[in-house]
Enzyme design. Structure first.
Site, PDB file in Angstrom:
ATOM      1  N   ASP A 103       0.778  -1.062   0.196  1.00  0.00           N
ATOM      2  CA  ASP A 103       0.031  -0.215  -0.023  1.00  0.00           C
ATOM      3  C   ASP A 103       0.985   1.346  -0.005  1.00  0.00           C
ATOM      4  OD1 ASP A 103      -2.579   1.413   0.389  1.00  0.00           O
ATOM      5  OD2 ASP A 103      -3.377  -0.393   1.059  1.00  0.00           O
ATOM      6  N   ASP A 204      -3.098   4.461  -2.491  1.00  0.00           N
ATOM      7  CA  ASP A 204      -4.341   5.369  -1.632  1.00  0.00           C
ATOM      8  C   ASP A 204      -4.605   6.316  -2.216  1.00  0.00           C
ATOM      9  OD1 ASP A 204      -6.087   4.567   0.849  1.00  0.00           O
ATOM     10  OD2 ASP A 204      -4.905   6.617   1.376  1.00  0.00           O
ATOM     11  N   GLU A 262      -6.225   3.924  -6.252  1.00  0.00           N
ATOM     12  CA  GLU A 262      -7.577   3.989  -5.671  1.00  0.00           C
ATOM     13  C   GLU A 262      -8.158   5.211  -6.379  1.00  0.00           C
ATOM     14  OE1 GLU A 262      -9.905   3.823  -1.339  1.00  0.00           O
ATOM     15  OE2 GLU A 262      -8.057   5.109  -1.881  1.00  0.00           O
ATOM     16  N   HIS A 334     -11.164  -3.604   2.338  1.00  0.00           N
ATOM     17  CA  HIS A 334     -11.403  -3.513   3.756  1.00  0.00           C
ATOM     18  C   HIS A 334     -11.977  -2.202   3.969  1.00  0.00           C
ATOM     19  CE1 HIS A 334      -8.322  -0.499   1.906  1.00  0.00           C
ATOM     20  NE2 HIS A 334      -8.652   0.128   3.205  1.00  0.00           N
ATOM     21  N   ASP A 335     -12.774  -1.639   3.221  1.00  0.00           N
ATOM     22  CA  ASP A 335     -13.347  -0.564   3.270  1.00  0.00           C
ATOM     23  C   ASP A 335     -15.121  -0.798   3.062  1.00  0.00           C
ATOM     24  OD1 ASP A 335     -11.362   1.310   3.864  1.00  0.00           O
ATOM     25  OD2 ASP A 335     -11.441   2.144   1.796  1.00  0.00           O
TER      26      ASP A 335
HETATM   27  O1  ISL Z   1     -13.964   4.043   3.565  1.00  0.00           O
HETATM   28  C1  ISL Z   1     -14.444   4.790   2.563  1.00  0.00           C
HETATM   29  C2  ISL Z   1     -16.066   4.822   2.647  1.00  0.00           C
HETATM   30  O2  ISL Z   1     -16.257   3.780   3.600  1.00  0.00           O
HETATM   31  C3  ISL Z   1     -13.931   5.620   1.770  1.00  0.00           C
HETATM   32  O3  ISL Z   1     -14.615   6.957   2.056  1.00  0.00           O
HETATM   33  C4  ISL Z   1     -12.493   5.772   1.800  1.00  0.00           C
HETATM   34  O4  ISL Z   1     -12.289   6.591   2.979  1.00  0.00           O
HETATM   35  C5  ISL Z   1     -11.983   6.204   0.748  1.00  0.00           C
HETATM   36  O5  ISL Z   1     -12.224   5.497  -0.123  1.00  0.00           O
HETATM   37  C6  ISL Z   1     -10.435   6.093   0.898  1.00  0.00           C
HETATM   38  O6  ISL Z   1      -9.937   5.128   1.358  1.00  0.00           O
HETATM   39  C7  ISL Z   1      -8.808   4.820   1.425  1.00  0.00           C
HETATM   40  O7  ISL Z   1      -8.063   5.897   2.345  1.00  0.00           O
HETATM   41  C8  ISL Z   1      -8.329   6.255   3.575  1.00  0.00           C
HETATM   42  C9  ISL Z   1      -8.476   5.084   4.583  1.00  0.00           C
HETATM   43  O8  ISL Z   1      -8.986   5.272   5.592  1.00  0.00           O
HETATM   44  C10 ISL Z   1      -9.143   3.878   3.792  1.00  0.00           C
HETATM   45  O9  ISL Z   1      -8.915   2.672   4.478  1.00  0.00           O
HETATM   46  C11 ISL Z   1      -8.449   3.666   2.465  1.00  0.00           C
HETATM   47  O10 ISL Z   1      -8.759   2.473   1.799  1.00  0.00           O
HETATM   48  C12 ISL Z   1      -7.371   7.089   4.350  1.00  0.00           C
HETATM   49  O11 ISL Z   1      -6.211   6.953   3.696  1.00  0.00           O
END
Ligand code: ISL
Ligand code: CA
Length: 555
Positions: A103, A204, A262, A334-335
């Site tokens: 990541d 990310d 992402e 994971h989100d």
């Molecule tokens: O998780 C989300 C919705 O539940 C998204 O809004 C998310 O915050 C966004 O897609 C970005 O995600 C990534 O960056 C974030 C982190 O919290 C997430 O786990 C990651 O996948 C900040 O670094």
């Protein structure tokens, strides 16, 4: 269609297994998954038939956002192990022919990162410009931007009397990509990881690194706290492309790596602008369109029913827009909540198993690289959290606190049960033993009580399990070039229950039909060819699919 135009790459032919290290396997009984835990499961991972592993962040972090707030990009999180453990894991993967995708979280760092510690010291500190500092406006925030996790995207800092921008939590200050020194630091860091042997990055929120000049106020509908979520000024800004081209030049050129960005908010057209092979900025992006299919106008917590027509539209849109590039294929990460709970039925054990196999079939055989999130291969489900004290994710916790203050706690809780990120982050279910065999200690996040029946051991023993089906599915894809490189075309477009498409290369055609509903579905025409893969047993009813049935035909 013409095979001489195929652009081959290892990452197109492989599937990727995503590991959330904190929840995968705990090797030392402290309740937290770790690198040695992953190393102990390498044979299991290899047995799935994937070609690569993506690890969620394993870097040193105070864990405000579970590793997405990085304190040191070149140290391993203490709870996860040491750099020696990391090298051993990397070796173990490579020995088994598996690549490692790390990541990369460089839209922001932790506020405890040495750069930020310096940056906040004074206006003339050499690191001041590593972050985005502004004067307030009439004693308030520099602009009206809302953050993902807190009401405002700005935090006031007493020391210098200025505000810093944080699109995510207050402990995740945004890096200033306009500053060439920041960019050089990031590229050098990436190159050191490449030189160490890693095979690529999952980047990310990479499309958020450039912000609109002047940071204009957003004009959308304000949040209940009066701020405005303004992706039009922080996502997909023109400069992102300059930065990514510079990055490609300084980091990827001459390496056989894979980078997937992402990209929340990106349309398919913008998605293509990142993966256009002529420009080569990124290899793939993670689109959010499918993940937002059950979100209302105010965002993920306004949950609306998903519908198949929209799902088909999204799939066709991305498959078409990227037909000269490459898609990423995933149902969750994971989100996101667990896909069987979100899109199908877990009413009975039979339906859960069928649904999971159907979802896998529908996703993996499209044109793109499939990503499997840990636990998906055994059909893990959402978690029956009992109350707020069971949660660990700051997003859910902050959302709940704000909603409760408005007297909307109950609705918020129901939304969290459906969409909270801890649904995906609950520990991997290895066996029917205590804590699902994840840890001998106290797990950092509750284990789903259904681990008693849904677990890897049980799935290994059952020849009809989702796990064995996933292995078959992955092998099937990797052995059939048409399913990898072949053209994609939607079929049964208007059908209310069936999700279907075909893949074509040279003289070969595969037809994939999946019943995404809980009732029987009639095909509108006979399908030519032989049924070569199916998620249920028993006699085939030629013109009708059972609930959640999936079939693949070859001709
Ligand atoms: O998780 C989300 C919705 O539940 C998204 O809004 C998310 O915050 C966004 O897609 C970005 O995600 C990534 O960056 C974030 C982190 O919290 C997430 O786990 C990651 O996948 C900040 O670094
Ligand atoms: Ca541990």
């Amino acid at each position: 269609m013409e095979s001489n135009k195929i652009r081959r790459a290892w990452w197109k032919e492989s599937a990727v297994y995503q590991i959330y290290p904190r929840s995968f396997f705990d090797s030392n009984g402290d309740g937290i998954g770790d690198l040695n835990g992953i190393a102990q499961k390498l044979d299991y991972i290899a047995s799935l038939g994937v070609g690569a592993v993506w690890l969620n962040p394993v870097y040193d972090s105070p864990n405000d956002d579970m590793g997405y707030d990085i304190r040191d990009y070149e140290a391993i999180m203490q709870e996860f192990g040491t750099m020696a453990d990391f090298d051993a894991l990397l070796n173990g993967l490579h020995e088994r022919g598996l690549r490692l995708i790390m990541d990369l979280v460089v839209n922001h760092s932790s506020d405890e990162h040495a750069w930020f510690v310096e940056s906040r010291k004074s206006k003339d500190n050499p690191y001041r410009d590593y972050y985005i500092w502004r004067d307030g406006k009439n004693g308030a925030e520099p602009n009206n931007w809302a953050s993902f996790f807190t009401p405002s995207a700005w935090k006031y800092d007493e020391t210098s009397g200025q505000w810093y921008l944080h699109l995510f939590s207050e402990k995740q200050p945004d890096l200033n990509w306009k500053n060439p020194a920041v960019r050089e630091e990031v590229y050098a860091m990436m190159n050191r990881w490449f030189d160490r042997g890693v095979d690529g990055f999952r980047m990310d929120v990479i499309n958020l690194i450039a912000k609109a000049e002047g940071l204009p106020d957003g004009s959308g509908k304000p949040t209940p706290e009066g701020y405005v979520f303004a992706p039009e000024y922080f996502a997909d800004q023109v400069n992102v492309h300059d930065y990514l081209q510079e990055m490609r030049h300084k980091c990827f050129d001459g390496r056989d790596c894979m980078c997937v960005g992402e990209t929340p908010f990106s349309s398919s057209e913008t998605g293509y602008s990142y993966v256009d092979p002529e420009k080569g900025e990124l290899d793939m992006v993670f689109s959010f369109d499918l993940m937002d299919i059950d979100s209302g106008k105010s965002g993920k917590w306004e949950i609306i029913p998903w519908n198949l027509a929209r799902m088909k539209q999204i799939v066709e849109d991305w498959q078409t827009a990227l037909s000269n590039g490459w898609n990423s294929l995933f149902w969750s990460n994971h989100d996101q909540p667990r896909p069987v709970s979100r899109f199908c039925s877990t009413k009975t054990e039979e339906l859960r198993v069928r649904s999971a196999k159907m979802l896998g079939t529908a996703m993996h055989l499209m044109r793109g690289t499939p990503f499997i999130y840990q636990g998906e291969e055994i059909g893990m489900t959402n978690v029956p959290f009992r109350g707020i004290e069971d949660l660990r994710d700051l997003e859910s916790l902050k959302f709940y606190a704000l909603a409760e203050a408005r007297g909307e706690g109950e609705a918020a809780w129901n939304a969290i049960l459906k969409k909270g990120r801890d649904n995906a982050r609950a520990p991997m279910q290895w066996s029917a033993e205590k804590n699902g065999g994840f840890t001998s200690g106290e797990p950092w996040l509750m284990v789903n009580p259904n681990a008693e029946t849904i677990n890897v051991n049980a799935a290994e023993r059952d020849p009809e399990s989702i796990l064995h089906y996933y292995r078959k599915l992955l092998r099937f894809r990797s052995e059939n070039e048409t399913l990898i490189y072949g053209a994609f075309e939607m079929i049964e477009r208007e059908h209310k229950q069936i999700f279907g498409y075909q893949r074509m290369l040279n003289e070969e055609t595969f037809i994939i039909v999946c019943n995404m509903s809980d009732s029987e579905a009639k095909l509108s025409a006979d399908i030519e060819g032989e049924c070569v893969l199916r998620n249920i047993n028993g006699a085939i009813e030629t013109r009708a699919l059972e609930p959640y049935e999936a079939r693949v035909y070859r001709s």
